[in-house]
Scaffold this motif. Sequence first.
Motif, short mmCIF file in Angstrom:
data_model
loop_
_atom_site.label_atom_id
_atom_site.label_comp_id
_atom_site.label_asym_id
_atom_site.label_seq_id
_atom_site.Cartn_x
_atom_site.Cartn_y
_atom_site.Cartn_z
N TRP A 1 0.90 -1.05 -0.02
CA TRP A 1 -0.14 0.25 0.00
C TRP A 1 0.84 1.24 -0.01
O TRP A 1 1.64 1.49 0.97
N ASP A 2 0.70 2.05 -0.79
CA ASP A 2 1.39 3.47 -1.39
C ASP A 2 0.55 4.51 -1.14
O ASP A 2 0.96 5.68 -1.59
N ALA B 1 -2.62 1.33 -6.51
CA ALA B 1 -2.80 0.46 -5.50
C ALA B 1 -4.30 0.49 -5.11
O ALA B 1 -4.71 -0.56 -4.65
N THR B 2 -5.09 1.37 -5.08
CA THR B 2 -6.33 1.60 -4.75
C THR B 2 -7.18 0.58 -5.65
O THR B 2 -7.95 -0.19 -5.07
N ASP C 1 0.78 -16.15 0.71
CA ASP C 1 0.57 -16.86 -0.81
C ASP C 1 0.24 -16.00 -1.74
O ASP C 1 -0.30 -16.50 -2.82
N LEU C 2 -0.10 -14.79 -1.49
CA LEU C 2 -0.39 -13.90 -2.64
C LEU C 2 -0.09 -12.45 -2.20
O LEU C 2 -0.12 -11.93 -1.09
N LEU C 3 0.35 -11.67 -3.35
CA LEU C 3 0.74 -10.25 -2.99
C LEU C 3 -0.22 -9.45 -4.05
O LEU C 3 -0.24 -9.57 -4.96
N VAL C 4 -0.84 -8.09 -3.33
CA VAL C 4 -1.68 -7.63 -4.03
C VAL C 4 -1.01 -6.22 -4.23
O VAL C 4 -0.49 -5.62 -3.11
N MET C 5 -0.90 -5.51 -5.40
CA MET C 5 -0.11 -4.39 -5.39
C MET C 5 -0.74 -3.62 -6.86
O MET C 5 -1.09 -4.31 -7.77
N GLY C 6 -0.24 -2.38 -7.09
CA GLY C 6 -0.57 -1.22 -8.19
C GLY C 6 0.60 -1.67 -9.14
O GLY C 6 1.82 -1.98 -8.77
N VAL D 1 -4.67 -10.97 6.50
CA VAL D 1 -4.53 -10.00 5.40
C VAL D 1 -3.40 -8.92 5.97
O VAL D 1 -3.69 -8.37 7.19
N THR D 2 -2.34 -8.76 5.64
CA THR D 2 -1.43 -7.84 6.04
C THR D 2 -1.16 -6.64 4.96
O THR D 2 -1.03 -6.82 3.86
N VAL D 3 -1.51 -5.19 5.45
CA VAL D 3 -1.22 -4.07 4.68
C VAL D 3 0.26 -3.62 4.94
O VAL D 3 0.64 -3.15 6.04
N ALA D 4 1.11 -3.51 4.15
CA ALA D 4 2.45 -3.16 4.40
C ALA D 4 2.70 -1.76 3.72
O ALA D 4 2.20 -1.50 2.56
#
Length: 274
Positions: A157-158, A163-164, A238-243, A180-183
């Motif tokens: 998250w930036d 990212a949104t 097991d999954l990365l979510v990113m813009g 779920v971890t928001v980094a």
Amino acid sequence: MTYKTLLVHVDQSSHAAARIKIAAKIAIAEDAHLIGSAMTGVSRYLYQDGVVFIESVITSLRAQANLALDQFDAIARQMGVNSFERRLVDDDAGGGLSLQARYSDLVILSQTDPDERTDDLITDLPEYVMLNSARPVLALPYAGNFDRLGSNVLIAWDGSMEATRAVTNALPILKKAKNVTVALFNTSKQFDVHGEQPGADIGLYLARHGVKIDVEQRKTDLDIGNALLSLAADKGSDLLVMGGYGHTRFREILLGGVTLSILRTMTIPVLMSH
């Protein structure tokens, strides 16, 4: 938001079966329609060497694509996907998938495997589809086994628009995740993006959708791509979510540094939106 139409890239690579199985699992979990699409690449030959050559090449390419689609059919039936279809498309993988993706909720494809490169392989397929379809792309690493996906998710998250979009597009998975971890990295350098408590706004947004999260702020001297993959390894994600950041200039792909780093060195599946 739910996933109602999934699009999976089908080819004759050694990674195709695993990719189709992951797409089938998501389709079953979401009660979604699954489309397996195999591209013939015929468009490369339309203006080469005359009609006789074209006809023979087209016949061969379509036969190969249909063999790949036969495997898709078999896996979808075996796994019990309720609604699925096969598509044979006379286009290259980048153009064909990008066009079909616009009528899908999620595209599933693989990172390019350097050991399977051929003359007709698009080496930047995930990034090309991401930048040209306006849909989220789930890219699977060519190395590793990823039977478990979406149980332990890491969000990069930036505060950006990209990212949104990625977080919003991942909501069906995030709602089912156990962790779920928001980094957030080096938030002091982004004073114009985050509020007084960086991560609190996105945390509240996700909480209203029923997603339970942890927020982690990190400082690092590493490039953010490596820092994200290191954190993912530490947490067993097991999954990365990113813009996804970048643009195209003619056929050239110009990516942001973090996006390029992740797509080249990913160790876990990545759901990315532009």
